[in-house]
Design a protein around this motif. Structure first.
Motif, PDB file in Angstrom:
ATOM      1  N   ARG A 263       0.861  -1.175   0.000  1.00 53.25           N
ATOM      2  CA  ARG A 263       0.000   0.000   0.000  1.00 53.25           C
ATOM      3  C   ARG A 263       0.902   1.230   0.000  1.00 53.25           C
ATOM      4  N   VAL A 264       0.726   2.098  -1.026  1.00 52.34           N
ATOM      5  CA  VAL A 264       1.554   3.282  -1.204  1.00 52.34           C
ATOM      6  C   VAL A 264       0.681   4.514  -1.030  1.00 52.34           C
ATOM      7  N   VAL A 265       1.150   5.466  -0.222  1.00 50.55           N
ATOM      8  CA  VAL A 265       0.449   6.734  -0.026  1.00 50.55           C
ATOM      9  C   VAL A 265       1.366   7.844  -0.524  1.00 50.55           C
ATOM     10  N   LEU A 266       0.914   8.604  -1.541  1.00 53.83           N
ATOM     11  CA  LEU A 266       1.712   9.660  -2.145  1.00 53.83           C
ATOM     12  C   LEU A 266       1.208  11.018  -1.684  1.00 53.83           C
TER      13      LEU A 266
ATOM     14  N   GLN B 120      -2.056  12.048   0.120  1.00 55.25           N
ATOM     15  CA  GLN B 120      -3.326  12.193  -0.584  1.00 55.25           C
ATOM     16  C   GLN B 120      -3.762  10.888  -1.247  1.00 55.25           C
ATOM     17  N   LEU B 121      -2.937  10.410  -2.167  1.00 57.07           N
ATOM     18  CA  LEU B 121      -3.353   9.314  -3.028  1.00 57.07           C
ATOM     19  C   LEU B 121      -2.879   7.981  -2.464  1.00 57.07           C
ATOM     20  N   GLN B 122      -3.833   7.027  -2.331  1.00 61.54           N
ATOM     21  CA  GLN B 122      -3.530   5.707  -1.811  1.00 61.54           C
ATOM     22  C   GLN B 122      -3.602   4.688  -2.948  1.00 61.54           C
ATOM     23  N   LEU B 123      -2.548   3.889  -3.084  1.00 59.44           N
ATOM     24  CA  LEU B 123      -2.496   2.820  -4.076  1.00 59.44           C
ATOM     25  C   LEU B 123      -2.320   1.503  -3.324  1.00 59.44           C
TER      26      LEU B 123
ATOM     27  N   THR C  12      -6.131  -0.851  -6.486  1.00 58.85           N
ATOM     28  CA  THR C  12      -7.204   0.095  -6.188  1.00 58.85           C
ATOM     29  C   THR C  12      -6.564   1.426  -5.837  1.00 58.85           C
ATOM     30  N   VAL C  13      -7.069   2.508  -6.447  1.00 52.76           N
ATOM     31  CA  VAL C  13      -6.505   3.839  -6.252  1.00 52.76           C
ATOM     32  C   VAL C  13      -7.607   4.770  -5.779  1.00 52.76           C
ATOM     33  N   SER C  14      -7.342   5.523  -4.704  1.00 55.98           N
ATOM     34  CA  SER C  14      -8.317   6.480  -4.182  1.00 55.98           C
ATOM     35  C   SER C  14      -7.612   7.438  -3.243  1.00 55.98           C
ATOM     36  N   SER C  15      -8.217   8.593  -3.026  1.00 48.01           N
ATOM     37  CA  SER C  15      -7.719   9.527  -2.010  1.00 48.01           C
ATOM     38  C   SER C  15      -8.741   9.707  -0.893  1.00 48.01           C
ATOM     39  N   CYS C  16      -9.761   8.859  -0.877  1.00 46.59           N
ATOM     40  CA  CYS C  16     -10.816   8.963   0.135  1.00 46.59           C
ATOM     41  C   CYS C  16     -10.469   8.144   1.371  1.00 46.59           C
ATOM     42  N   LYS C  17     -11.018   8.564   2.487  1.00 44.23           N
ATOM     43  CA  LYS C  17     -10.863   7.809   3.730  1.00 44.23           C
ATOM     44  C   LYS C  17     -11.670   6.515   3.627  1.00 44.23           C
ATOM     45  N   VAL C  18     -11.038   5.403   3.994  1.00 45.84           N
ATOM     46  CA  VAL C  18     -11.681   4.097   3.928  1.00 45.84           C
ATOM     47  C   VAL C  18     -12.112   3.693   5.332  1.00 45.84           C
ATOM     48  N   CYS C  19     -13.386   3.390   5.481  1.00 44.41           N
ATOM     49  CA  CYS C  19     -13.946   3.002   6.776  1.00 44.41           C
ATOM     50  C   CYS C  19     -14.280   1.515   6.759  1.00 44.41           C
ATOM     51  N   GLY C  20     -13.424   0.710   7.380  1.00 43.61           N
ATOM     52  CA  GLY C  20     -13.674  -0.726   7.460  1.00 43.61           C
ATOM     53  C   GLY C  20     -13.807  -1.350   6.089  1.00 43.61           C
TER      54      GLY C  20
ATOM     55  N   LEU D 104     -11.378  15.607  -8.390  1.00 44.00           N
ATOM     56  CA  LEU D 104     -10.880  14.492  -7.581  1.00 44.00           C
ATOM     57  C   LEU D 104      -9.528  14.879  -7.008  1.00 44.00           C
ATOM     58  N   ARG D 105      -9.412  14.902  -5.704  1.00 45.64           N
ATOM     59  CA  ARG D 105      -8.144  15.222  -5.061  1.00 45.64           C
ATOM     60  C   ARG D 105      -7.166  14.054  -5.202  1.00 45.64           C
ATOM     61  N   GLY D 106      -5.886  14.406  -5.308  1.00 44.55           N
ATOM     62  CA  GLY D 106      -4.857  13.384  -5.373  1.00 44.55           C
ATOM     63  C   GLY D 106      -4.144  13.308  -6.698  1.00 44.55           C
ATOM     64  N   PHE D 107      -4.684  13.969  -7.744  1.00 39.15           N
ATOM     65  CA  PHE D 107      -4.045  13.910  -9.057  1.00 39.15           C
ATOM     66  C   PHE D 107      -3.548  15.274  -9.507  1.00 39.15           C
ATOM     67  N   SER D 108      -3.462  16.229  -8.596  1.00 36.75           N
ATOM     68  CA  SER D 108      -3.043  17.567  -8.982  1.00 36.75           C
ATOM     69  C   SER D 108      -2.277  18.195  -7.837  1.00 36.75           C
ATOM     70  N   ALA D 109      -1.250  18.970  -8.186  1.00 40.86           N
ATOM     71  CA  ALA D 109      -0.441  19.608  -7.150  1.00 40.86           C
ATOM     72  C   ALA D 109      -1.224  20.650  -6.389  1.00 40.86           C
ATOM     73  N   ASN D 110      -2.228  21.277  -7.029  1.00 38.53           N
ATOM     74  CA  ASN D 110      -2.962  22.343  -6.356  1.00 38.53           C
ATOM     75  C   ASN D 110      -4.037  21.824  -5.424  1.00 38.53           C
ATOM     76  N   THR D 111      -4.105  20.528  -5.190  1.00 41.72           N
ATOM     77  CA  THR D 111      -5.067  19.991  -4.229  1.00 41.72           C
ATOM     78  C   THR D 111      -4.425  19.684  -2.895  1.00 41.72           C
ATOM     79  N   SER D 112      -3.213  20.144  -2.719  1.00 43.05           N
ATOM     80  CA  SER D 112      -2.536  19.844  -1.456  1.00 43.05           C
ATOM     81  C   SER D 112      -3.173  20.562  -0.283  1.00 43.05           C
ATOM     82  N   GLY D 113      -3.914  21.648  -0.535  1.00 42.97           N
ATOM     83  CA  GLY D 113      -4.690  22.263   0.536  1.00 42.97           C
ATOM     84  C   GLY D 113      -5.914  21.418   0.794  1.00 42.97           C
ATOM     85  N   ARG D 114      -5.840  20.488   1.722  1.00 45.86           N
ATOM     86  CA  ARG D 114      -6.855  19.456   1.850  1.00 45.86           C
ATOM     87  C   ARG D 114      -8.112  19.966   2.526  1.00 45.86           C
TER      88      ARG D 114
END
Length: 717
Positions: A111-114, A117-120, A139-147, A700-710
């Protein structure tokens, strides 16, 4: 042990692709190994086990065991494995098996987190040639995973390849899902990783609904043309328009340029190509000179309003060369104006305007400051008529003017007994005018000489309160004289005069040299200021101007007509709760309001509110046959953890009708931004039609540098 440390150092380079390119000599980089036990297992196996931790710069690796087998030349890492590289990258894995050169290997349950933001996540991660990370069943996403719940959005793919040098993600058989429900499928997909700042590819599309153009979609595509330039093209397609928008940017060693534009074929003007272009640039030249330019042009007067590109009613193109030093100022500008107003004609307004100004300060040994000024101005109308047409002014439709001005002045300041501050300045200004295509009753050449003298007195009274609050009351007075006579020259530059606290003590309040205040005048006023380290700050100013002889060049609404000006009242209030109030007004002798403006801004916690009001009395001399009374309001309200509301309005009180209104709603969390907005323009004329706009933008957050302001991260139940 030394060999193991070297291998571990290379392992970090392998597993942390963000640092691989920078590590030209991995074996030379020092690493520190901490473990409960380091032992030899036979003659060929070296084992470090028990809370193994490896530190190398900003990189940290934690694992249960690290083993090097000399016979197979493999490095085995037993997890759980946790690798961090500063704040930009985190890798979690169960186990890893790597070849001796560390350019190839296998990581299981990775599991890689970049960039936080982005989780692979993948069942298997293969490293290829020290550059590529290949994730199988990823599976790729930047969302919080709950269980076991599906994230808000995710991209599932048979394979994902992360190119660590190009900072790109390549997807094979990609399926985009929202809450586990497939939305669309793409056999191939390429997206930038969050550390990428500029990469060729599609940007976030948007949906727009316009009452004139119908429902359409904008799909921007960014093209990286090099390290210092790029191009963005945005097709805008709807049932009633085919538009291509574009933006070009380029950076130079000494400056930068930006151009925006669009080209359109639509049903609003059938069989016509519509277009517009804007551009800006600035360059630093040798010897402290600065060159900047701006360009604005459109194919028709309604185009930028129809497509909401701008609300300007006059377009300005200019080029300026300037230099500012401590004791020297120079500026030269050539400008072109194009009006979009219905009641103006481009052939009869000053369209081409040239200005140049030079100012130099000298400090003679006798004291004071000697100031030398030189200025030139010219403006040109396209019309060749020497008579006045149907315009609201009384200027010849084709009148052209040129002016040269030169001046010299000397001034000094003193502190008198009792703390009175005195400033004196005297000088002379010479103006030469050349006029073409004017009314026959006026000469073609006019000169004027204006000697002047000015004395300003200020007497500040200061009181310091026990709480640290400082209060200042400052009476002020000015006595000024300007000689010479006003020549027979039509007012072409100083048609609008403003009277405020900034020019209360000015020698002349006309904005240009074709009109100068003459004779004897006196200005008196008083200001009160409150300055508090904690609490509220305030300032209030009163002032008026007295003359021996009234100046007919001042209009009735300027506040300066007659021998006694209107009473100027201006004030400002600030407090620690983010509230700022600013206002000014002109009251005649009967305390009737001639002009007024007020602004308010309040920024506190969840609220950011601003409002403004303006009142201008009717004045035919300023081409204003009826009074102007308008207010505007804009606000941003934080509705909760993820929601923000936007509201704006502009209303014409005198006409009792709205000018524009807008609503917006923004949803933002750790993985998505959604903006829904609606706006309505009520303005109508022979070229502009009232229109309503709706737009929807999903990012979608995680694919752009300007989304670092979360945005705020959602919580799990």
């Amino acid at each position: 042990m030394t060999r193991l440390l070297r291998l571990v150092s290379l392992t970090l380079a392998l597993l942390l692709p963000a640092t691989l390119h920078a590590q030209q000599d991995d074996e030379a980089m020092p690493a520190m190994l901490v473990a409960d036990q380091v032992r030899l297992d036979g003659r060929t196996r070296l084992v470090a086990e028990g809370n193994v931790e490896v530190l190398q710069g900003d990189t940290r690796l934690r694992a249960a065991q690290i083993t090097y087998d000399r016979d197979t030349e493999e490095l085995l890492i037993t997890g759980p494995i946790v690798i961090t590289n500063g704040e930009d990258e985190l890798i979690l894995a169960d186990e890893a098996r790597l070849e001796r050169d560390l350019r190839n290997g296998l990581v299981r349950s990775a599991r890689v987190v970049l960039d936080q933001q982005l989780q692979l996540a993948a069942a298997r991660l293969d490293r290829v040639n020290g550059r590529y990370s290949q994730l199988t069943r990823a599976t790729v996403s930047s969302c919080k995973v709950c269980g076991t719940q599906a994230p808000l959005w995710q991209i599932r793919a048979r394979r994902v390849v992360h190119d660590t040098e190009a900072k790109q993600l390549y997807f094979d058989d990609a399926r985009f899902e929202v809450k586990g429900i497939p939305i669309f499928y793409l056999p191939r997909l390429r997206l930038p990783d969050p550390t990428q700042t500029r990469a060729t590819g599609f940007l976030i599309p948007s949906i727009r609904r316009n009452s004139q153009l119908g429902t359409g979609v904008k799909i921007p595509y960014f093209i990286r043309l090099g390290d210092h330039r790029d191009l963005t093209i945005t097709p805008y397609i709807s049932p009633r328009t085919r538009t291509l928008e574009w933006r070009y940017r380029q950076a130079y060693v000494n400056g930068r340029i930006t151009f925006n534009g669009a080209i359109t074929r639509d049903d609003l003007r059938p069989n016509k190509t519509r277009a517009y272009i804007t551009g800006t640039g600035v360059f630093e030249l040798p010897r402290d000179f600065v060159l900047d330019f701006a360009i604005e042009s459109t194919s028709d007067n309604a185009y930028i309003s129809d497509y909401s590109y701008s609300d300007a009613d006059r377009l300005e193109s200019r080029v300026t060369l300037s230099r500012i030093r401590r004791d020297e100022y120079f500026a030269a500008e050539l400008a072109y104006y194009h009006t979009l107003r219905v009641n103006e004609n481009n052939s009869t307004i000053p369209s081409i305007i040239g200005d140049a100004r030079y100012e130099r300060r000298l400090f003679p040994r006798a004291g004071g400051e000697l100031r030398l000024t030189a200025e030139t101005h010219s403006h040109l109308r396209y019309s060749n008529l020497t008579v006045d047409g149907t315009d609201p002014d009384t200027v010849s439709d084709g009148r052209d003017l040129g002016r040269i001005s030169a001046g010299i002045s000397w001034g000094n300041r003193w502190t008198l007994p009792g703390g009175i501050r005195a400033a004196f300045r005297t000088g002379v200004v010479v103006d030469a005018f050349r006029v073409r295509q004017d009314l026959a009753a006026r000469p073609d050449s006019v000169d004027q000489v204006t000697p002047n003298a000015q004395l300003i007195l200020r007497w500040p009274w200061t009181r310091q309160d026990p709480g640290g609050v400082t209060q200042i009351i400052e009476p002020m007075a000015m006595v000024a004289w300007s000689g010479g006579q006003r020549p027979n020259l039509v007012n072409d530059e100083s048609t609008r005069v403003e009277f405020d606290e900034g020019n209360l003590l000015a020698l002349s309040r006309f904005p240009a040299a074709d009109r100068r205040e003459r004779g004897l005048q006196t200005a008196v006023g008083v200001s009160w200021s409150r300055i508090a380290p904690e609490g509220w700050d305030a300032k209030l100013t009163f002032g008026t101007v007295l003359r021996k002889t009234a100046d007919p060049a001042f209009s009735a609404s300027s506040g300066l007509a007659g021998t006694r000006s209107d009473l100027l009242v201006a004030g400002q209030l600030k407090n620690l709760n983010g509230l700022t109030l600013t206002g000014r007004g002109l009251f005649d002798t009967g305390l009737v309001l001639n002009k007024a403006e007020a602004r308010a801004h309040w920024n506190i916690g969840r609220y950011d509110l601003s409002a403004s009001y303006i009142w201008l009395s009717a004045d035919p001399a300023e081409a204003r046959p009826s009074a102007v009374s308008e207010w505007a309001f804009a606000s941003s309200i934080d509705l909760g953890q993820h929601w923000t509301a936007l509201v704006s309005s502009h209303y014409d009180i005198a006409a009792n009708q709205p000018i524009s209104a807008g609503l917006g709603l923004i949803y933002s969390n750790e993985c998505v931004d959604v903006t829904l907005s609606a706006s309505r323009s009520f303005t109508s004329s022979t070229i502009v039609t009232p229109a309503t706009d709706f737009s929807l933008l999903i990012g979608l957050r995680g694919f752009s540098a300007n989304t670092s302001g979360r945005g705020a991260t959602r919580s799990c139940n």
